[in-house]
Design an enzyme around this catalytic site. Structure first.
Site, mmCIF file in Angstrom:
data_model
loop_
_atom_site.group_PDB
_atom_site.id
_atom_site.type_symbol
_atom_site.label_atom_id
_atom_site.label_comp_id
_atom_site.label_asym_id
_atom_site.label_seq_id
_atom_site.Cartn_x
_atom_site.Cartn_y
_atom_site.Cartn_z
ATOM 1 N N CYS A 128 0.676 -1.267 0.065
ATOM 2 C CA CYS A 128 0.188 -0.045 0.030
ATOM 3 C C CYS A 128 0.922 1.250 -0.093
ATOM 4 O O CYS A 128 1.893 1.415 0.564
ATOM 5 C CB CYS A 128 -0.733 0.065 1.338
ATOM 6 S SG CYS A 128 -2.085 1.481 1.389
ATOM 7 N N SER B 80 0.408 3.773 1.727
ATOM 8 C CA SER B 80 0.788 4.328 2.919
ATOM 9 C C SER B 80 2.055 3.785 3.676
ATOM 10 O O SER B 80 2.495 4.602 4.380
ATOM 11 C CB SER B 80 -0.504 3.978 3.905
ATOM 12 O OG SER B 80 -1.690 4.476 3.417
ATOM 13 N N HIS C 284 4.456 6.062 2.774
ATOM 14 C CA HIS C 284 4.785 7.457 3.302
ATOM 15 C C HIS C 284 5.406 7.172 4.776
ATOM 16 O O HIS C 284 5.964 8.357 5.265
ATOM 17 C CB HIS C 284 2.979 7.839 3.564
ATOM 18 C CG HIS C 284 2.545 8.094 2.662
ATOM 19 N ND1 HIS C 284 2.633 9.248 1.695
ATOM 20 C CD2 HIS C 284 1.027 7.538 2.230
ATOM 21 C CE1 HIS C 284 1.826 9.424 0.675
ATOM 22 N NE2 HIS C 284 0.883 8.552 1.018
ATOM 23 N N HIS D 185 0.661 -3.073 6.805
ATOM 24 C CA HIS D 185 -0.573 -2.969 7.523
ATOM 25 C C HIS D 185 -1.939 -3.706 6.870
ATOM 26 O O HIS D 185 -2.933 -3.335 7.094
ATOM 27 C CB HIS D 185 -0.824 -1.429 7.667
ATOM 28 C CG HIS D 185 -1.674 -0.716 6.566
ATOM 29 N ND1 HIS D 185 -0.400 -0.249 5.523
ATOM 30 C CD2 HIS D 185 -2.477 -0.258 6.066
ATOM 31 C CE1 HIS D 185 -0.924 0.527 4.667
ATOM 32 N NE2 HIS D 185 -2.135 0.447 4.683
ATOM 33 N N CYS E 122 -6.997 -3.420 3.919
ATOM 34 C CA CYS E 122 -6.740 -1.936 3.690
ATOM 35 C C CYS E 122 -7.471 -1.554 2.401
ATOM 36 O O CYS E 122 -8.682 -0.733 2.517
ATOM 37 C CB CYS E 122 -5.436 -1.496 3.925
ATOM 38 S SG CYS E 122 -5.290 0.384 3.490
#
Length: 373
Positions: free
Chosen positions: A40, A42, A45, A61, A167
């Site tokens: 992902c 994220s 990030h 995650h 997610c």
């Protein structure tokens, strides 16, 4: 025990796959042997610092696996159960959980802190404790997580497929269905057709939207959005003005719903997502903005006089313990496409290659295979 994990040691570094130490689960925790984890944006990030988290950290995650060990006070699951890991824990008792917003559970305040809920670490790199992204750390062959972060699923569901529901699927699908509450006959524009956006597209399509516009620079993703996931129109924002294209597709009315799902929610994309709204339109902001972003590029006059709404959403405003099983039911009945989301698979040692492909726009979802389950 010893296990292998992808560890991020500092900002703007690559993930380093190495052997780490993993402690046994505490009273309210479980140990999971992971089958697969999604790549992902994220987690990237964490690399850029847009999601600040202390280093070192085990990334990941979005995953699924098999429970191997449970803590002394765990009662909801047992060894051998197949589970999807939820990146926001849901205690079931705080005010948010009690009113049906468990994606806003009070325990969510801890997901970027580093240690587990009791303030201690389960992963160790040498003598140093390593945090876990969203309390999970799915970029590992094994992990220890809170029992309120795992959702039991039927064993008939392939774990590699189920990993996606941790997610990307509920975040995108839920942005359209739960937060925007797309109604039959409405027009929807989705900005970005990656792992989140493609699910927003199919969420809008299955909700009965008359027009679903996918704004995406990558040709292969535009093709899939149109041919597989339910988009009625596709737009290359590098070739035409995407706002003009949305107006043309909606008979100059503008979109009823504008869902922003790019890899990074820049001011330019945000401005276009808001400009594409029609009267009474709803903008749903999903993607993570750059660190330091502090304003929305929209005139308050337009918000008031055209009754436009700007809505934030996390996890697609989903309730994991009810929505994850429901999404699996939709998949098993053929009403939700999951397998088509996976562009490429990788080994744990290839995790940086997977992120290179994501950043280059080649993947809808890259999937890291961690075991044969």
């Amino acid at each position: 025990m010893k296990t292998r994990a992808a560890v991020l040691h500092g900002q703007n570094e690559q993930f380093k796959v190495q052997e780490v130490d993993l402690d046994p689960p505490g009273p309210h925790e479980v140990r999971v042997r992971l089958a697969a984890t999604g790549l992902c944006h994220s987690d990237y990030h964490l690399v850029t610092g847009d999601l600040p988290m202390p280093y070192p950290v085990i990334g990941g995650h979005e995953g699924a696996g098999v429970i191997e060990e449970v803590g002394a006070e765990v009662t909801a699951v047992e060894p051998g159960d197949h589970v999807v890991l939820s990146f926001i824990p849901a205690c079931g008792h705080c005010r948010s959980c009690a009113v049906g917003h468990s994606n806003l559970c009070d325990l969510g305040a801890n997901i970027l802190a580093g240690p587990q809920l009791d303030g201690t670490y389960r992963f160790h790199v040498g003598a140093q404790g390593a945090g876990q992204m969203c309390l999970l750390g799915t970029f590992a062959e094994h992990t220890v997580v809170p029992d309120v972060s795992v959702v039991k699923i039927d064993r008939s569901v392939p774990l590699r497929t189920a990993a996606l529901i941790g997610c990307g699927v509920p975040t995108g699908y839920g942005a359209a269905v739960n937060k925007a509450k797309v109604r039959p006959g409405e027009s929807v524009v989705v900005w970005g057709a990656g792992g989140i956006g493609m699910n927003a597209i199919q969420g809008a399509a299955t909700s009965g939207a008359r027009v679903v516009v996918a704004v995406e620079p990558d040709e292969a993703k535009r093709k899939l959005a149109y041919e597989v996931f339910g988009a009625t129109h596709v737009v290359d924002p590098t070739a035409v003005d995407p706002v003009d294209a949305v107006l043309e597709a909606t008979w100059n009315r503008g979109a009823d719903v504008s869902i922003a799902t790019p890899g990074v929610l820049t001011q330019a994309i945000l401005a276009q997502a808001l400009q594409a709204l029609g009267k009474g339109g709803r903008a749903v902001l999903v993607a993570v903005p750059p660190a330091g972003a502090d304003h929305l590029p929209i005139a308050p006059f337009d918000v008031v006089m055209f009754e436009r709404q700007i809505l934030g959403t996390v996890y697609g405003s989903s309730n994991p313990f009810s929505d994850i099983p429901q999404l699996i039911d939709l998949y098993q009945s053929g009403k939700l496409k999951l397998d088509e989301l996976v562009t490429n698979t990788y080994s744990l040692d290839q995790i940086n290659e997977g992120y290179e492909a994501m950043l280059a726009g080649r993947n809808i979802r890259g999937l890291v295979i961690l075991s044969d389950d």
